[in-house]
Each structure stands twice: as structure tokens, then as C-alpha cells.
Enzyme design. Structure first.
Site, PDB file in Angstrom:
ATOM      1  N   ASP A  76       0.822  -1.208   0.000  1.00  0.00           N
ATOM      2  CA  ASP A  76       0.000   0.000   0.000  1.00  0.00           C
ATOM      3  C   ASP A  76       0.861   1.265   0.000  1.00  0.00           C
ATOM      4  OD1 ASP A  76      -2.475   1.307   0.058  1.00  0.00           O
ATOM      5  OD2 ASP A  76      -3.260   0.030   1.655  1.00  0.00           O
ATOM      6  N   ASP A 122      -9.993   3.483  -3.733  1.00  0.00           N
ATOM      7  CA  ASP A 122     -10.691   2.278  -3.254  1.00  0.00           C
ATOM      8  C   ASP A 122     -12.125   2.162  -3.775  1.00  0.00           C
ATOM      9  OD1 ASP A 122      -8.396   2.145  -1.794  1.00  0.00           O
ATOM     10  OD2 ASP A 122      -9.401   1.878   0.129  1.00  0.00           O
TER      11      ASP A 122
HETATM   12  C1  GLA Z   1      -6.006   1.232   1.432  1.00  0.00           C
HETATM   13  C2  GLA Z   1      -6.140   0.216   0.299  1.00  0.00           C
HETATM   14  C3  GLA Z   1      -7.273  -0.735   0.627  1.00  0.00           C
HETATM   15  C4  GLA Z   1      -7.002  -1.437   1.943  1.00  0.00           C
HETATM   16  C5  GLA Z   1      -6.794  -0.417   3.057  1.00  0.00           C
HETATM   17  C6  GLA Z   1      -6.310  -1.062   4.335  1.00  0.00           C
HETATM   18  O1  GLA Z   1      -7.112   2.064   1.494  1.00  0.00           O
HETATM   19  O2  GLA Z   1      -6.346   0.850  -0.927  1.00  0.00           O
HETATM   20  O3  GLA Z   1      -7.449  -1.678  -0.406  1.00  0.00           O
HETATM   21  O4  GLA Z   1      -5.863  -2.260   1.807  1.00  0.00           O
HETATM   22  O5  GLA Z   1      -5.825   0.562   2.680  1.00  0.00           O
HETATM   23  O6  GLA Z   1      -6.029  -0.139   5.322  1.00  0.00           O
END
Ligand code: GLA
Length: 380
Positions: A137, A192
Site C-alpha cells: 500500500d 478504493d
Molecule cells: C487502502 C487500500 C485498501 C485497503 C486499506 C487497508 O485504502 O487501498 O485496499 O488495503 O488501505 O487499510
């Protein structure tokens, strides 16, 4: 001084088709523990998900709590008392592959320790646990250059010696499709997913339609071993209607996106299983050419997407974005770039699992609100 002669690179033989699996985040967030993960592994087998191709079981954020005095990353001892090696062994014993999560910054998106400054040590730890997949991430990255940060972890994984699918998750913010082909096997292309059909939220979260729109421009960058990732599925998470769920997974398949289920596999309905394991749709995703769909037509709320397939075959996907049914009367004979669709293809409806005629006649019918018609054309 020891000089390594090993030239780091990404592991080339992985992800020849888009990775498929399950990820804990969409359904469970931080509420994960080894019991749940073991039960999910069991369910991947008992529901037929594994046999349909879902292979990677990925534990997302919140498994980690701190580092010890030697800098080793420590899994939450209350939630994962048997440790990650033991959990990985269990996942492998089910014929599945084991995925883990970290972050290129100092802390993950949930404030757990990130890998910055510990990349090589963490990669060795993951290898010792038997990890096969790393989602990496981009929270708290400071002023790092994204290409450099992801290259560091790629090199660390390579030097640790265990083949790992490297899943870049910087949300498309620095256009990873332009630089990540030789670094990762997949890259998130958007911020997301949120669990809705048609919405956006204040921090950039996207509904299904918003992600589809973001994919109109980047299809040419995807291909075997390097995939645009449209994010984890929301099928079976209780908000999308069955039509919307079918549309969602159909379009992810049209994009050759990785398919990571994101629901509770232990309790899902037969309808959800049928949607997630529709082998004819999954075969479009897994087509070995790995060509992403292009939007061929748009008439108001109706869009028709086109994807060339291996073996002189094509997929056409009709989606109705609107709230009213749309009448269809569509000639599929066409030339799209170098592809010629003449009148001699048989047409199969991949959700009804039946042949519906040939391209010598127009496709007719009615497409319901938020519904999808996914067709495969092949020679008679
Ligand atoms: C980010 C990622 C998500 C998830 C969260 C976890 O937002 O894009 O897919 O992994 O972190 O904290």
C-alpha cells in the site's frame, strides 16, 4: 565487502493471467483473526471457489502490531496466536496460496508498522512464512518517489528468493500503468472501491460505474504478468442487487482485472456462489491474450464493450447504467481496430449459459435497469 551479483527484477513467471483469490479488507476491515482466516480457507474449498480459480487468500491490513528490538515485524499475538507461518501452512494445505499486506510508508493505512526502511528484512520474513503474494500500500509514504519505493520492495522480494506476486496499491495516483510493468504483477488503477453501484465519496472512493469509467483510458497498458487492478469485488456484500453484481464481475472480467472476492465466503448464498463461480465469465477474465475491453458504443445509458479473445473469439458486454430497461436491436457485425466481426460467429449468452443465435442477425431483447448482457462470439 560482499558484492551481490544477483540482478534484482520481478519474478517473471507469475500472474500470466490475472490473479484470482480472496482478500479480507472489504468485508472484515481490521476485524481479522486466524480462526476467521482458516474458516475462509475452508470455505474457498467447500464452496468451489478454489476450483473455479480463486487461489490467493490475502490477509490485508491489521495483522501486524509492532516490531521487536531487532526490527522484525510482529503479528498480533492475540488475533494470530499460532503465528503467520502456521497460518500460511494451513492455507497451503488447502491447495491455496498465501497473501500478506504491507505498506511502502512508515505506517499502513490503519496505522500499523509499514515497511519503509525494513523492506529487505520484511521480505525475508514473508518468505520464511511461505508468503506467495504481497499487497503493498501507499499510505504515509512521505515524499518518496513511487517508482523508486516499489522498486525497492520488488528487489527485496527477489533477493529473499521466494516467488511472490507483487501487488502495487498506490491507487493510480502516479499512473503506475506507465512505470510499473517491470516492477509489479498488478497495480491498483483507482482509489478504493466502495460498496455501491453509482456513487463517489469525499476521499475519492468509487462505486462500480465510477471504476468502469476510469478504465476507459488505460486498457492498453494491461497484459500477461502486468495487470490493471480494478480493486476487490463487492459481490455478496449485501448492497449491490444481483443485476449489479453480475454487471460488476462481468466488467472486471472484460478488463482482465485481478478478481479478488471480498465477501464472507462462509455464509454466502447459492446465488452469490453462482455469480462468483460462473466459469464462462471467469474464462473471459482469464483469457490468455489478456487484452482489456474497449468501449465500442455508448447510447445514453447503454454501453457496449468489446474484448478480443484467444482463438478467433470475442466478448461483447452490454451494460445498462440507467434505472429504466433499454430495448436492444444491435448488429454486432463490425470492424473494431484490426478485428473484423462478420456474420459467421455463433453467439453465447454467458449468464444464461445458452447459445442465442449468430452474428448474421441482430441481438434483440430488453436489458433491465443496471443489468448486463455478456456475450461470447466464436466460430460456428
Ligand atoms: C487502502 C487500500 C485498501 C485497503 C486499506 C487497508 O485504502 O487501498 O485496499 O488495503 O488501505 O487499510
Amino acid at each position: 565487502m560482499i558484492v551481490s551479483t544477483l540482478q534484482a527484477q520481478k519474478f517473471e513467471d507469475l500472474a500470466k493471467t490475472p490473479p484470482m483469490g480472496w482478500n479480507s479488507w472489504n468485508k472484515f476491515g481490521c476485524d481479522i483473526n486466524e480462526k476467521t482466516i482458516r474458516e475462509i480457507a475452508d470455505a474457498m474449498v467447500s464452496t468451489g471457489m478454489r476450483d473455479a480459480g480463486y487461489q490467493y487468500l490475502v490477509i490485508d491490513d491489521c495483522w501486524q502490531v509492532k516490531r521487536d528490538s531487532a526490527g522484525n515485524i510482529i503479528a498480533d499475538p492475540e488475533r494470530f496466536p499460532s503465528g503467520m507461518k502456521s497460518l500460511g501452512d494451513y492455507i497451503h494445505s488447502k491447495g491455496l496460496k498465501f497473501g500478506i499486506y504491507s505498506d511502502a510508508g512508515t505506517a499502513t493505512c490503519q496505522g500499523r508498522p509499514g515497511s519503509r526502511g525494513y523492506e529487505f528484512q520484511d521480505a525475508r520474513t514473508y518468505a520464511s512464512w511461505g508468503a506467495d503474494y504481497l499487497k503493498y500500500d501507499w499510505c504515509n509514504h512521505g515524499k518518496q518517489n513511487s517508482e523508486a519505493a516499489y522498486t525497492t520492495m520488488r528487489d527485496a522480494l527477489y533477493k529473499a528468493g521466494r516467488p511472490v506476486v507483487f501487488s502495487i496499491c498506490e491507487w493510480g495516483t502516479t499512473k503506475p500503468w506507465e512505470w510499473a510493468k517491470n516492477i509489479g504483477h498488478l497495480w491498483r488503477s483507482t482509489e478504493d472501491i466502495i460498496n455501491c453501484f453509482d456513487c463517489k465519496n469525499y476521499w475519492g472512493g468509487n462505486g462500480v460505474l465510477q471504476i468502469i469509467d476510469l478504465f476507459t483510458e488505460i486498457g492498453t497498458y494491461t497484459g500477461p504478468t502486468h495487470w490493471n487492478d480494478a480493486d476487490m469485488l463487492e459481490v455478496g456484500n449485501g448492497v449491490l442487487t444481483p443485476n449489479e453484481e453480475r454487471l460488476h464481475i462481468s466488467m472486471w472480467a472484460m478488463f482482465s482485472s485481478p478478481l479478488m472476492a471480498g465477501n464472507d465466503l462462509r455464509t454466502m448464498s447459492k446465488e452469490t456462489i453462482a455469480i462468483l463461480t460462473n466459469k464462462e465469465v471467469l474464462a473471459i477474465d482469464q483469457d490468455k491474450l489478456g487484452i482489456s475491453a474497449t468501449r465500442w458504443m455508448k447510447y445514453n445509458d447503454l454501453e457496449i464493450w468489446f474484448k478480443p479473445l484467444d482463438g478467433d473469439a470475442y466478448a461483447f458486454c452490454f451494460i445498462n447504467r440507467g434505472n429504466q430497461p433499454v430495448n436492444l436491436d444491435q448488429d454486432l457485425k463490425t470492424t473494431i481496430k484490426k478485428y473484423v466481426v462478420d456474420g459467421s460467429y455463433q453467439i453465447r449468452d454467458l449468464w444464461k449459459h445458452e447459445n442465442i443465435g449468430s452474428t448474421s442477425e441482430n441481438v434483440k431483447g430488453s436489458l433491465g435497469a443496471h443489468d448486463v448482457l455478456m456475450l461470447r462470439l466464436s466460430r460456428k
